[in-house]
Design an enzyme around this catalytic site. Structure first.
Site, PDB file in Angstrom:
ATOM      1  N   GLU A   1      -2.164  -5.630 -19.809  1.00 50.21           N
ATOM      2  CA  GLU A   1      -3.389  -4.832 -19.952  1.00 50.21           C
ATOM      3  C   GLU A   1      -3.552  -4.558 -21.438  1.00 50.21           C
ATOM      4  OE1 GLU A   1      -5.665  -0.759 -18.587  1.00 50.21           O
ATOM      5  OE2 GLU A   1      -3.540  -0.695 -19.016  1.00 50.21           O
TER       6      GLU A   1
ATOM      7  N   ASP B   1      -8.600  -2.464   5.759  1.00 53.05           N
ATOM      8  CA  ASP B   1      -7.805  -1.442   6.460  1.00 53.05           C
ATOM      9  C   ASP B   1      -7.411  -1.991   7.832  1.00 53.05           C
ATOM     10  OD1 ASP B   1      -6.846   0.788   7.763  1.00 53.05           O
ATOM     11  OD2 ASP B   1      -8.819   1.762   7.941  1.00 53.05           O
TER      12      ASP B   1
ATOM     13  N   ASP C   1       0.883  -2.548 -16.922  1.00 53.44           N
ATOM     14  CA  ASP C   1      -0.071  -1.461 -17.164  1.00 53.44           C
ATOM     15  C   ASP C   1       0.254  -0.756 -18.485  1.00 53.44           C
ATOM     16  OD1 ASP C   1      -2.109   0.444 -15.886  1.00 53.44           O
ATOM     17  OD2 ASP C   1      -0.490   1.824 -16.390  1.00 53.44           O
TER      18      ASP C   1
ATOM     19  N   ASN D   1      -5.147  -0.602   9.986  1.00 53.19           N
ATOM     20  CA  ASN D   1      -4.693   0.354  11.008  1.00 53.19           C
ATOM     21  C   ASN D   1      -5.673   1.505  11.257  1.00 53.19           C
ATOM     22  OD1 ASN D   1      -4.359   1.751   8.686  1.00 53.19           O
ATOM     23  ND2 ASN D   1      -2.193   2.215   8.942  1.00 53.19           N
TER      24      ASN D   1
ATOM     25  N   ASP E   1      -7.007   3.854   9.407  1.00 56.77           N
ATOM     26  CA  ASP E   1      -6.903   5.202   8.824  1.00 56.77           C
ATOM     27  C   ASP E   1      -7.915   5.408   7.684  1.00 56.77           C
ATOM     28  OD1 ASP E   1      -5.802   3.663   6.843  1.00 56.77           O
ATOM     29  OD2 ASP E   1      -3.893   4.728   6.722  1.00 56.77           O
TER      30      ASP E   1
ATOM     31  N   ASP F   1      -4.709  -1.562   3.261  1.00 55.52           N
ATOM     32  CA  ASP F   1      -3.245  -1.677   3.301  1.00 55.52           C
ATOM     33  C   ASP F   1      -2.807  -3.136   3.153  1.00 55.52           C
ATOM     34  OD1 ASP F   1      -3.753  -2.729   5.930  1.00 55.52           O
ATOM     35  OD2 ASP F   1      -3.937  -0.648   6.612  1.00 55.52           O
TER      36      ASP F   1
END
Ligand code: NOJ
Length: 583
Positions: free
Chosen positions: A305, A48, A243, A50, A52, A56
């Site tokens: 997948e 992370d 997927d 930033n 929060d 990211d």
């Protein structure tokens, strides 16, 4: 260093080859993906940047040097597109943008550029089976039966609740006197049909109701999806993990899936998905998609997948003899199911099958992902978990084929299942608690350091709690410990990247009747023997191999470092040994 030199040589060849009238196929240089070591990164949970509490893209960029330090050359990033995050990104609202929670397109471009600088390939996840119900295509489709996208999803009027043949399961879902047209189920529990009052019709969703299935019989759908795929290829991504591809098509007659008897953890009848999964039409789409990616330079790759119960069943995903569909359908069998256990004989049979049954295709093996309990827990016995994980790592990285691992697996991160229903974030767990507690356990924040939030975030309110073992199970601590699982992964991956026999050599199995020892030779100018003891007792390795010289490349326990013979060496309990030799 040798590794970097090899990459440079390959890059120089590829630059000069067209001028010389050569193709990569004509040379001994095979496409990069054939030897890839892939690290799956779950962006919410990796780093992370930033504060929060959610990972990211900039977080991923800032840790690319760690990817290189691990030795991986490819990252597969699970969906980072704009999404309501009902299924944490597998419900895409816009296929051509980045979710603001994860950053911007500029951040994405920077991440790809930084990855390229480090020779790390970037593979994205592409969800072709379904979209989010907030995707403008679905919003328009649900608006009315005559809207522009009316036929982009799988709509049906349903049947009268009293119609002959309606099952008890269907009768659980009555709307305006109608029930779903058949017994098809959502993978996440209950019927796969959701009533939309706006159209007075049901729509089909293989996964959550918020993930409506696209109608792949409508050519406009393929056009839009292929357009999205081009968008990212044009931005320089090296390929896609596709997927849920096996469920792109459904039976046009909507026949009931036959019941197999008994019920599943969701309390629904067990079904054989004869009419809702693996319809042959999907292979036409795969062939067209392969043509699309092949038209791009740089050997872009399609990874599937593909949960299949046998090695042979993977063959159609490669495109059989023609090898014109996916380059790398995932072999999920040893990693995730169908009765696999920590058993040398089982793995021997499976690896042997993968060498001969794939019509020349490259096997891809994985033991961990974001949908399944971590392998250290699945294969651990509570006492020798790290030793067993070291054996499995040797199996994964020393065999021929592509190796895929998951963030945290190289550390021995464990599955941290939420203790209370109110703590669950994954809707699978929310809907099916306590029978199925969902997938949060294998998605907890990456453990970088022994500091606050394990170095994942500056914010104590991380989206999932950091696992309690982070003070010892983390990158910084394990880098300092020569016997750590992380160091073992780094040693094995470095060997795999640099040792010609381990990269390319044929696999010849030895000591084949030994129930506890799995061993093979990777052939080459300087061959390499790989031997693993799956038992809790010492076991004697019987290869019948004579060697003039031997040189230990890696030993999971110092006890093996001085071993002097390929035949008759005693392997300590749960140990792995990698040794080069001359004949
Ligand atoms: C497979 C993905 O890996 C999983 O996380 C997701 O929930 C389903 N497909 C639906 O997209």
């Amino acid at each position: 260093m040798r590794h970097a030199a090899r990459r440079l040589a390959a890059a120089t060849f590829l630059t000069l080859a067209p001028a010389l009238g050569l193709t990569a196929e004509a040379s001994s240089i095979s496409p990069w993906w054939k030897h890839a070591v892939v690290l799956e990164v779950y962006p919410r949970s990796y780093a992370d940047s930033n504060g929060d509490g959610v990972g990211d893209l900039n977080g991923i960029t800032s840790h690319l040097d760690d990817v290189v330090s691990l030795g991986a050359d490819t990252i597969w990033i699970t969906p980072m597109y704009p999404s309501p995050q009902v299924d944490f990104g597998y419900d895409i609202a816009d296929y051509q943008a980045v979710d603001p929670q994860y950053g911007s397109l500029a951040d994405f471009d920077r991440m790809v550029a930084e990855a390229k600088k480090r020779h790390v390939h970037v593979v994205l996840d592409m969800v072709m089976n379904h979209t989010s119900d907030k995707n403008p295509w679905f919003v328009d489709s649900a608006r009315s039966r005559t809207s522009a996208h009316a036929d982009w999803y799988v709509w049906n009027d349903g049947v009268d609740v009293n119609a002959p043949g309606v099952t008890a399961f269907q009768k659980r879902y009555v709307h305006d006197g109608k029930v779903p047209p058949n017994n098809w189920q959502s993978m996440f529990g209950g019927t796969a049909w959701e009533w939309a009052p706006s159209r007075k019709q049901f729509y089909y969703h293989r996964f959550y109701p918020q993930q409506p299935d696209l109608n792949w019989r409508n050519p406009a759908v393929e056009k839009a999806m292929f357009g999205a795929i081009r968008f990212w290829l044009d931005r320089g991504v090296d390929g896609f993990r596709l997927d849920a591809i096996s469920t792109l098509f459904e039976d046009t007659k909507l026949r009931n899936d036959p019941e197999r008897g008994g019920t599943n953890p969701h309390g629904d009848p067990n079904l054989h998905y004869a009419y809702s999964d693996k319809l042959p039409e999907v292979h036409d789409v795969m062939r067209r998609l392969r043509k699309l990616v092949d038209a791009y330079p740089g050997d872009r790759v399609l990874i599937g997948e593909t949960y299949e119960p046998t090695t042979e069943a993977l063959v159609p995903w490669y495109g059989g003899k023609a090898q014109d569909e996916l380059q790398l359908p995932m072999d999920m069998l040893p990693g995730f199911g169908w009765g696999t256990k920590f058993d040398a004989a089982w793995f021997r049979k499976h690896l042997e099958d993968a060498q001969v049954q794939l019509e020349g295709g490259t096997p891809l093996m994985a033991f961990d992902n974001h949908d399944n309990e971590r392998s250290i827990d699945r294969y651990g016995d509570g006492k020798h978990d790290i030793d067993r994980a070291k054996v499995l790592a040797a199996l994964l990285f020393m065999n021929r084929g592509v190796a895929m691992t998951y963030y945290g697996a190289p550390l021995g991160m464990t599955t941290s299942v939420p203790a209370r229903k109110e703590d669950v974030r994954d809707p699978v767990g929310i809907a099916n608690w306590p029978n199925d507690k969902g997938r949060d356990g294998e998605r907890t924040p990456m453990q970088w350091t022994a500091g606050p939030q394990a170095g994942f975030s500056t914010n104590p309110a991380t989206w999932l709690p950091v696992a309690t073992n982070y003070s010892t199970v983390n990158v910084a601590s394990e880098l300092k410990d020569p016997q750590s699982l992380l160091q073992w992964y780094r040693t094995l991956i470095a060997l795999r990247q640099d040792n010609p026999a381990i990269r390319d050599g044929r696999m010849v199995f030895v000591d084949r009747t030994n129930p506890d020892v799995l061993a093979w030779v990777r052939e080459g100018e300087v061959p390499v023997l790989v031997a693993m003891n799956f038992s809790d007792k010492p076991r004697v390795l019987k290869t019948g191999l004579e060697a003039k010289t031997i040189h230990t490349l890696a030993a999971s326990t110092p006890a093996l470092s001085g071993a002097a013979s390929l035949d008759g060496t005693t392997l300590p309990p749960f140990s792995a040994w990698v040794v080069s030799f001359t004949r």
